[in-house]
Design a protein around this motif. Structure first.
Motif, PDB file in Angstrom:
ATOM      1  N   VAL A  28       0.832  -1.209   0.000  1.00 54.66           N
ATOM      2  CA  VAL A  28       0.000   0.000   0.000  1.00 54.66           C
ATOM      3  C   VAL A  28       0.865   1.256   0.000  1.00 54.66           C
ATOM      4  CG1 VAL A  28      -1.716   1.310   1.313  1.00 54.66           C
ATOM      5  CG2 VAL A  28      -1.931  -1.177   1.111  1.00 54.66           C
ATOM      6  N   VAL A  29       1.867   1.282   0.874  1.00 54.90           N
ATOM      7  CA  VAL A  29       2.751   2.451   0.964  1.00 54.90           C
ATOM      8  C   VAL A  29       3.522   2.638  -0.339  1.00 54.90           C
ATOM      9  CG1 VAL A  29       4.763   3.406   2.147  1.00 54.90           C
ATOM     10  CG2 VAL A  29       2.958   2.301   3.469  1.00 54.90           C
ATOM     11  N   HIS A  30       4.074   1.544  -0.862  1.00 56.23           N
ATOM     12  CA  HIS A  30       4.861   1.636  -2.094  1.00 56.23           C
ATOM     13  C   HIS A  30       4.011   2.082  -3.272  1.00 56.23           C
ATOM     14  CE1 HIS A  30       7.980   0.812  -4.989  1.00 56.23           C
ATOM     15  NE2 HIS A  30       7.238  -0.092  -5.602  1.00 56.23           N
ATOM     16  N   GLY A  31       2.799   1.529  -3.372  1.00 53.50           N
ATOM     17  CA  GLY A  31       1.922   1.918  -4.474  1.00 53.50           C
ATOM     18  C   GLY A  31       1.573   3.391  -4.438  1.00 53.50           C
ATOM     19  N   ALA A  32       1.310   3.924  -3.245  1.00 58.08           N
ATOM     20  CA  ALA A  32       0.975   5.343  -3.119  1.00 58.08           C
ATOM     21  C   ALA A  32       2.156   6.230  -3.502  1.00 58.08           C
ATOM     22  CB  ALA A  32       0.525   5.651  -1.693  1.00 58.08           C
ATOM     23  N   THR A  38       3.442  11.979  -1.330  1.00 56.33           N
ATOM     24  CA  THR A  38       4.542  12.263  -0.410  1.00 56.33           C
ATOM     25  C   THR A  38       4.472  11.241   0.729  1.00 56.33           C
ATOM     26  OG1 THR A  38       3.201  13.743   0.958  1.00 56.33           O
ATOM     27  CG2 THR A  38       4.347  14.726  -0.926  1.00 56.33           C
ATOM     28  N   GLU A  39       5.511  11.232   1.576  1.00 50.34           N
ATOM     29  CA  GLU A  39       5.501  10.298   2.707  1.00 50.34           C
ATOM     30  C   GLU A  39       4.302  10.579   3.615  1.00 50.34           C
ATOM     31  OE1 GLU A  39       8.101   9.226   6.686  1.00 50.34           O
ATOM     32  OE2 GLU A  39       9.163  10.054   4.952  1.00 50.34           O
ATOM     33  N   ALA A  40       3.998  11.851   3.835  1.00 51.28           N
ATOM     34  CA  ALA A  40       2.865  12.205   4.695  1.00 51.28           C
ATOM     35  C   ALA A  40       1.551  11.743   4.071  1.00 51.28           C
ATOM     36  CB  ALA A  40       2.833  13.709   4.932  1.00 51.28           C
ATOM     37  N   GLN A  41       1.422  11.874   2.747  1.00 48.32           N
ATOM     38  CA  GLN A  41       0.201  11.436   2.072  1.00 48.32           C
ATOM     39  C   GLN A  41       0.075   9.922   2.077  1.00 48.32           C
ATOM     40  OE1 GLN A  41       0.887  13.441  -1.660  1.00 48.32           O
ATOM     41  NE2 GLN A  41      -0.399  15.193  -1.111  1.00 48.32           N
ATOM     42  N   ALA A  42       1.211   9.216   1.914  1.00 49.21           N
ATOM     43  CA  ALA A  42       1.191   7.754   1.964  1.00 49.21           C
ATOM     44  C   ALA A  42       0.784   7.275   3.353  1.00 49.21           C
ATOM     45  CB  ALA A  42       2.554   7.196   1.581  1.00 49.21           C
ATOM     46  N   THR A  43       1.304   7.938   4.393  1.00 49.84           N
ATOM     47  CA  THR A  43       0.934   7.596   5.771  1.00 49.84           C
ATOM     48  C   THR A  43      -0.548   7.853   6.002  1.00 49.84           C
ATOM     49  OG1 THR A  43       3.141   8.208   6.540  1.00 49.84           O
ATOM     50  CG2 THR A  43       1.410   8.076   8.200  1.00 49.84           C
ATOM     51  N   ALA A 198       5.345  11.487  15.300  1.00 46.65           N
ATOM     52  CA  ALA A 198       5.039  10.848  14.014  1.00 46.65           C
ATOM     53  C   ALA A 198       4.214   9.581  14.177  1.00 46.65           C
ATOM     54  CB  ALA A 198       6.341  10.511  13.270  1.00 46.65           C
ATOM     55  N   LEU A 199       4.242   9.000  15.400  1.00 46.60           N
ATOM     56  CA  LEU A 199       3.517   7.758  15.620  1.00 46.60           C
ATOM     57  C   LEU A 199       2.038   7.930  15.332  1.00 46.60           C
ATOM     58  CD1 LEU A 199       3.706   4.822  16.638  1.00 46.60           C
ATOM     59  CD2 LEU A 199       3.267   5.689  18.949  1.00 46.60           C
ATOM     60  N   TRP A 200       1.498   9.088  15.675  1.00 47.76           N
ATOM     61  CA  TRP A 200       0.081   9.356  15.447  1.00 47.76           C
ATOM     62  C   TRP A 200      -0.048  10.222  14.188  1.00 47.76           C
ATOM     63  CZ3 TRP A 200      -2.052   6.171  18.713  1.00 47.76           C
ATOM     64  CH2 TRP A 200      -1.411   5.910  19.926  1.00 47.76           C
ATOM     65  N   PRO A 201      -0.371   9.623  13.069  1.00 48.16           N
ATOM     66  CA  PRO A 201      -0.362  10.364  11.799  1.00 48.16           C
ATOM     67  C   PRO A 201      -1.470  11.397  11.725  1.00 48.16           C
ATOM     68  CG  PRO A 201      -1.307   8.194  11.494  1.00 48.16           C
ATOM     69  CD  PRO A 201      -0.797   8.228  12.901  1.00 48.16           C
ATOM     70  N   THR A 308      -1.736   4.073  14.459  1.00 48.89           N
ATOM     71  CA  THR A 308      -0.276   4.074  14.682  1.00 48.89           C
ATOM     72  C   THR A 308       0.495   3.956  13.367  1.00 48.89           C
ATOM     73  OG1 THR A 308      -0.237   1.658  15.008  1.00 48.89           O
ATOM     74  CG2 THR A 308      -0.581   3.030  16.950  1.00 48.89           C
ATOM     75  N   ALA A 309      -0.181   4.241  12.252  1.00 47.79           N
ATOM     76  CA  ALA A 309       0.441   4.063  10.940  1.00 47.79           C
ATOM     77  C   ALA A 309       1.647   4.967  10.728  1.00 47.79           C
ATOM     78  CB  ALA A 309      -0.585   4.318   9.831  1.00 47.79           C
ATOM     79  N   GLY A 310       1.696   6.108  11.426  1.00 46.69           N
ATOM     80  CA  GLY A 310       2.818   7.030  11.250  1.00 46.69           C
ATOM     81  C   GLY A 310       4.148   6.404  11.613  1.00 46.69           C
ATOM     82  N   GLY A 311       4.193   5.674  12.723  1.00 49.02           N
ATOM     83  CA  GLY A 311       5.433   5.013  13.121  1.00 49.02           C
ATOM     84  C   GLY A 311       5.850   3.957  12.125  1.00 49.02           C
ATOM     85  N   VAL A 312       4.881   3.243  11.573  1.00 44.44           N
ATOM     86  CA  VAL A 312       5.173   2.191  10.595  1.00 44.44           C
ATOM     87  C   VAL A 312       5.827   2.779   9.351  1.00 44.44           C
ATOM     88  CG1 VAL A 312       4.136   0.495   9.047  1.00 44.44           C
ATOM     89  CG2 VAL A 312       3.343   0.666  11.404  1.00 44.44           C
ATOM     90  N   THR A 313       5.211   3.803   8.777  1.00 44.16           N
ATOM     91  CA  THR A 313       5.748   4.373   7.535  1.00 44.16           C
ATOM     92  C   THR A 313       7.064   5.122   7.775  1.00 44.16           C
ATOM     93  OG1 THR A 313       4.278   6.272   7.856  1.00 44.16           O
ATOM     94  CG2 THR A 313       3.529   4.556   6.370  1.00 44.16           C
ATOM     95  N   ALA A 314       7.228   5.726   8.949  1.00 46.40           N
ATOM     96  CA  ALA A 314       8.492   6.413   9.257  1.00 46.40           C
ATOM     97  C   ALA A 314       9.645   5.419   9.297  1.00 46.40           C
ATOM     98  CB  ALA A 314       8.381   7.156  10.582  1.00 46.40           C
ATOM     99  N   PHE A 315       9.394   4.240   9.863  1.00 49.49           N
ATOM    100  CA  PHE A 315      10.441   3.222   9.932  1.00 49.49           C
ATOM    101  C   PHE A 315      10.727   2.648   8.548  1.00 49.49           C
ATOM    102  CE2 PHE A 315      11.905  -1.171  10.585  1.00 49.49           C
ATOM    103  CZ  PHE A 315      13.014  -0.931  11.391  1.00 49.49           C
TER     104      PHE A 315
END
Length: 394
Positions: A28-32, A38-43, A198-201, A308-315
Motif C-alpha cells: 500500500v505504501v509503495h503503491g501510493a 509524499t511520505e505524509a500522504q502515503a501515511t 510521528a507515531l500518530w499520523p 499508529t500508521a505514522g510510526g510504521v511508515t516512518a520506519f
C-alpha cells in the motif's frame, strides 16, 4: 450480541488484523509513493484505509451477524505501483480512487453492472492481475542482486516462516526486514527525532483532480481488479463456509468506505478473501452463528493499527526502496501464482490470457491509458476472434 462473544473469536480477530495489516502494508505504501504521494500522504492513506476497513468490517459483521472480513485492495495498490509518471500526479490518482469507489457503489446498487463485472472471463481477469503483479514479484531477486546481505535474509525468512505455517511467511519476512533496517542500514543521525509525534499520523486531505486519462487508465482497471480479485471471491469464501449474504449491500458498503478514504489517499477497501476464510472457518468458533465476532474484533484492531500508521511508515522510509519492493513482492507471490494458474488453466482461453498478461506486464501506456486496460481489451479481442473462428470451422 455480547453472549455470542468468545475467546476463540478474540484470538482469531487479532490474528486476522495482524496478518491483514502486516502482510501487505508495504504494498500500500509503495503503491501510493509510486503514484506520486509524499511520505505524509502515503501515511495518511495507510491510516485512512486501515480505519475504513476496520469500521466497515465492524458494521457489516454486526449488521449481518456474519464473519465478514474487509481488507484494503492489495492488488489495487500493486497496480498503482506499476504506474509511473501519472500526468497530474497524486491528485489525479485520488480522483481515480473516487471514481472507482463510485463504480463499486453503483455495482452494488445496480445489479446489471455487478453482473457485467462478474461476466468478465475469469481467465482474462486473472491474466490482467498476474500482469499487474509480476513486476513486483521480481523485486526479491533484485534485492538480493542489490545486496545479498540485505535482500537474502528477507527471502530466507519468508520461506522458513512458510515451512512452519503459511500465514507466518510474510510476518517472518517483516521481522527480517526490521532487523535488516535496524542493523544493516546506515540510519542518519536524528532519524528518530520526533518519532513520538510521528507515531500518530495526521490526515492529509488531497484535493482530487478528475481527468479522462485518470478514469480510463486508473479508475476502470482499479474497479475491475477490486471487484474481480477481491469482492467476488470474498462472497465465494463466505458461501463456501455456509453463509449466504446478499452481495449488493456488501459491495455498496465497501464502496462507501472506499469513497470516504479516497480523499485522504486511500486506494480502496473491499471484501477480503484469505482473511475471510480465517474469520468464517471453524477456528473462529465451533458454532457458525457466533463467528461474526471474529470480524468485529478484526475491525477493532485494524482501527488501532491505523492510528499508529505514522510510526510504521516512518520506519519503512529508512530502508532502501528495493527492500520495500522486495517485501511487497514476497507478500504478492501467492496472489501472483494463483492468478497465473487461473489465467492459463484452460487451453481454449490460453492465447487470449497470454495476450492480456504480456500487454499488462509490459507497463506500456497508449494514449495515456495504462497497459492493464489495453491488456483486458486486447485479450477480449483475441477471445472474440477465437470464438468466431471456431464457429466458422463448425
Amino acid at each position: 450480541m455480547l453472549k455470542d462473544f468468545s475467546p476463540q473469536a478474540l484470538v482469531m480477530g487479532l490474528l486476522v488484523a495482524f496478518v491483514g495489516f502486516a502482510s501487505s502494508f508495504a504494498v500500500v505504501v509503495h503503491g501510493a509513493v509510486v503514484a506520486g504521494a509524499t511520505e505524509a500522504q502515503a501515511t495518511s492513506g495507510l491510516m485512512a484505509l486501515s480505519i475504513a476497513m476496520g469500521l466497515c468490517g465492524i458494521i457489516l459483521s454486526a449488521w449481518k451477524r456474519m464473519p465478514i472480513s474487509v481488507a484494503w485492495s492489495t492488488p489495487g495498490a500493486a497496480f498503482l505501483a506499476t504506474l509511473t509518471g501519472i500526468e497530474g500526479g497524486f491528485p489525479v490518482a485520488v480522483g481515480a480512487f473516487i471514481l472507482s469507489s463510485l463504480l463499486i457503489i453503483v455495482a452494488g446498487l445496480f445489479k446489471p453492472l455487478g453482473r457485467l463485472v462478474a461476466s468478465i472471463p475469469p481467465a482474462l481477469a486473472s491474466a490482467m492481475l498476474a500482469g499487474v503483479l509480476v513486476s513486483l514479484c521480481f523485486a526479491p531477486i533484485k534485492a538480493i542482486g542489490f545486496d545479498p546481505k540485505l535482500g537474502g535474509p528477507l527471502v530466507i525468512a519468508f520461506f522458513l516462516g512458510g515451512l512452519i505455517n503459511r500465514l507466518l511467511a510474510v510476518p517472518a519476512a517483516l521481522v527480517a526486514f526490521a532487523a535488516v533496517v535496524a542493523f544493516g542500514v546506515e540510519i542518519p543521525n536524528g532519524a528518530f527525532a520526533g518519532v513520538g509525534e510521528a507515531l500518530w499520523p495526521q490526515p492529509e486531505w488531497v484535493t482530487p483532480q478528475f481527468t479522462l486519462a485518470g478514469l480510463v487508465s486508473i479508475a476502470l482497471p482499479l474497479f475491475i481488479i477490486t471487484m474481480a480479485s477481491q469482492n467476488i471471491p470474498g462472497i465465494t469464501v463466505l458461501k463456501v463456509n455456509g453463509y449466504e449474504p446478499p452481495p449488493g449491500p456488501l459491495f455498496t458498503m465497501t464502496g462507501v468506505f472506499s469513497l470516504l478514504a479516497a480523499p485522504f489517499g486511500g486506494v480502496a477497501v473491499n471484501l477480503a478473501a484469505i482473511t475471510a476464510a480465517m474469520c468464517a472457518g471453524p477456528d473462529a468458533h465451533a458454532d457458525p452463528k457466533r463467528r461474526y465476532w471474529a470480524g468485529i474484533i478484526a475491525g477493532v484492531f485494524y482501527v488501532i493499527l491505523g492510528l499508529t500508521a505514522g510510526g510504521v511508515t516512518a520506519f519503512v522510509a529508512l530502508a532502501p526502496k528495493i527492500l520495500i519492493e522486495a517485501v511487497a513482492g514476497l507478500a504478492l507471490l501467492a496472489a501472483f501464482s494463483g492468478s497465473a494458474v487461473s489465467a492459463f488453466k484452460e487451453a481454449e482461453t490460453r492465447e487470449a490470457a497470454a495476450v492480456t498478461f504480456v500487454t499488462t506486464a509490459s507497463g506500456v501506456s497508449f494514449a495515456g491509458v495504462s497497459g492493464a486496460f489495453w491488456g483486458l481489451l486486447a485479450g477480449g479481442a483475441v477471445m472474440a476472434l477465437g470464438a468466431v473462428s471456431r464457429r466458422l470451422r463448425g
